[in-house]
Design a protein around this motif. Sequence first.
Motif, short mmCIF file in Angstrom:
data_model
loop_
_atom_site.label_atom_id
_atom_site.label_comp_id
_atom_site.label_asym_id
_atom_site.label_seq_id
_atom_site.Cartn_x
_atom_site.Cartn_y
_atom_site.Cartn_z
N VAL A 34 24.42 -51.82 -14.46
CA VAL A 34 25.79 -51.76 -14.95
C VAL A 34 26.66 -50.97 -13.97
O VAL A 34 27.78 -51.38 -13.64
CB VAL A 34 25.83 -51.09 -16.35
N GLY A 35 26.10 -49.86 -13.47
CA GLY A 35 26.85 -49.04 -12.50
C GLY A 35 27.25 -49.85 -11.28
O GLY A 35 28.38 -49.79 -10.80
N LEU A 36 26.30 -50.63 -10.75
CA LEU A 36 26.58 -51.43 -9.56
C LEU A 36 27.67 -52.45 -9.86
O LEU A 36 28.58 -52.67 -9.04
CB LEU A 36 25.31 -52.13 -9.09
N ALA A 37 27.58 -53.07 -11.04
CA ALA A 37 28.57 -54.09 -11.39
C ALA A 37 29.96 -53.46 -11.53
O ALA A 37 30.96 -54.02 -11.05
CB ALA A 37 28.16 -54.78 -12.68
N VAL A 38 30.02 -52.28 -12.17
CA VAL A 38 31.31 -51.61 -12.33
C VAL A 38 31.88 -51.25 -10.96
O VAL A 38 33.07 -51.44 -10.69
CB VAL A 38 31.16 -50.35 -13.22
N LEU A 39 31.01 -50.73 -10.09
CA LEU A 39 31.44 -50.40 -8.73
C LEU A 39 32.03 -51.63 -8.04
O LEU A 39 33.07 -51.57 -7.37
CB LEU A 39 30.26 -49.85 -7.93
N ALA A 40 31.35 -52.77 -8.23
CA ALA A 40 31.82 -54.02 -7.62
C ALA A 40 33.23 -54.37 -8.10
O ALA A 40 34.11 -54.69 -7.29
CB ALA A 40 30.85 -55.15 -7.94
N LEU A 41 33.44 -54.25 -9.40
CA LEU A 41 34.76 -54.60 -9.95
C LEU A 41 35.83 -53.65 -9.41
O LEU A 41 36.94 -54.06 -9.08
CB LEU A 41 34.72 -54.54 -11.48
N TRP A 42 35.46 -52.37 -9.30
CA TRP A 42 36.40 -51.38 -8.79
C TRP A 42 36.79 -51.71 -7.35
O TRP A 42 37.95 -51.62 -6.96
CB TRP A 42 35.74 -49.99 -8.89
#
Lengths: 505, 158
Positions: free
Chosen positions: B15-23
């Motif tokens: 989830v962290g990686l995905a959130v980072l990607a969106l950011w």
Amino acid sequence: MDTLAALLHGFTVAATPYNLLWAAVGVTIGTAIGALPGLGPSTTVALLLPLTYNVNPTAAFIMFAGIYYGSQYGGSTASILLNTPGEPGAMMTAVEGNQMARRGRGAQALATAAIGSFIAGTLGTIALTFVAPLMVKVALMLGAPEYFALMVLALAAVTAVMSGSITKGIASLALGLLLGAVGLDPTSGQPRFTFGIMELLDGIDVTIVAVGLFAVGETLFVVSRRSSSKAEVIAIAGSLWMSREDWSRSWKPWFRGALFGFPIGALPAGGAEVPTMLSYATEKRLSRYPEEFGHGAIEGVAGPEAANNASAAGALAPLLALGLPTSATAAILLAAFQQYGLRPGPLLFDSNPDLVWGLIASLYIGNVLLLLLNLPLVGVWVSLLKVPKPWLYAGILCFATLGAYTLNNNVVDIGMLWLIGMMGFGMRMLNVPIVPCVVGFILGPMLELMLRRALAISQGDPSVFFMRPVSLCLLLLTFSLFLGPPLYRWLRRRSEAARSGGTVA
Amino acid sequence: MWRRMRQPSEAALGVGLAVLALWIIALTSQLTVGFSYDNVGPRTVPYLIASLLLLSGIAIIGDAFSRASAERGSDDPVQWLPIVLISATLIFQLFVIRQIGWIPAATISFAVCAFAFDERRMLLNLLFGFLLACGTYILFNYGLQLRLPAGYLLEGLL
């Protein structure tokens, strides 16, 4: 003949008293830091980067080459007597050498490792001398699309080979690429991901990333575990010399190890892990005493240790000739070149022959120095193994902050070091491999440059990567790296399912 | 218990990686592009990075739910106090290294760090830290011509 003349010229550069002094300093410090438990060559080289900030480039690289080779020798001491391999390449040495040491044959294990490293290192350096100019000729024929494809292949290979889980490897690679993208975009001059912090405009420095991920991350990881198991230094007892039998059982593995190490080390995917494993397996099969393997067979130290050192020389060939690092250590060396505004690659051989050939010549000298340093003085390095863990890690941390601060005399770098150290700690906790991140960080900006250059030439047409045969082949190779293993597993599972289904029915 | 803990931490990583990607996508979309000779522009590579992060994040989330604890970490519980102590030494140096100088800052950091590793003989820690700090100070400032900060105290003495 050209090559020999150039090499001779290199010796006149490397053999000046000033440069000899730096070579000697490099191998000594390299051995000392490499011998500290848990510190592999890449951490060693990264921690010692600051030593050369104010030294002229030729001397600095001669010293670095010494550190690089020296840390390999020192690492084998820690592996054999303490069973703490600092890097995957030293794993087999640790397995077999530690068993030898437990049986009172530590001195012989250290000797066969040192002499084997010397022979393989020298053979590897000879191969490097002749292969690097050939690679330069090839490199001159490569355009931006081919370079781009080559870098993609190198990144994919490092990710696939170094990672237990491919998804985590890709995540690590992407994090590295992201860190590499921080700063001014070199083509358009726009700041990216700097959040208005002035110090980030120049990008994050490689010392910070490498030291943060390897040294600080490792320190935090070790302290969070506080493992009760205490590694024990095994004292050297009994005869210090290799017997006639030891010699006769060692020399063939040395040469075979070198044969595995150099070519695989020079491949974009190489590294030291694969050739050492291959060498170990080969020696076990060829040995007249296969039952001794796993209980301290001297061939199991001689072969892998030789392969390890030859692969270190092999990794220098694509680094110098193509500017392409194939291991974490080589990637840090590449970054060191960049700090001096030098671009390793075919042009470096033309523009800085003094530096390139002086560096190669100093590798020969360094190997001799290391043999002298490691056989009689092994007792000194053994005493380094006894540094208690609290002081060892406290010292590492001090050195890490020192390196970060002296970069630009800037305290922001210490803050970055902590942040990246925490990131490294998190990655260790979650089993995310670190090497793809470091290599991605260093190759990322070059990759972007080549991508944009290639597309500028083709006027934005991405098919340029698939229309040129060399880049097409390289890209196909990349895809097969990722798709190959799962496809193979799927096919095998299917055939197994078919077989078991057949028996049930 | 650790085994049950393992999967949520994997999922959190994804989830962290995905959130980072969106950011990153959000940040990148604010970059201006506008040079015709630069076909790719400053946005393309960040978008590529974001998609790699997103893909790997989703795959890791998928793995966390499907795979039955394939890999198990060590059973030792994580010790957070030493991590806080060591982080504190770094942040402490960040704020005081210029003012009090390298030697006192490094001495204190060394001692606290060794303390975090369960070495409780503080006087000995301070002594070794002091020796290391002095050694590196002399080596760097006189041998290698790099400038470690002296600090007000030492500058006053010299």
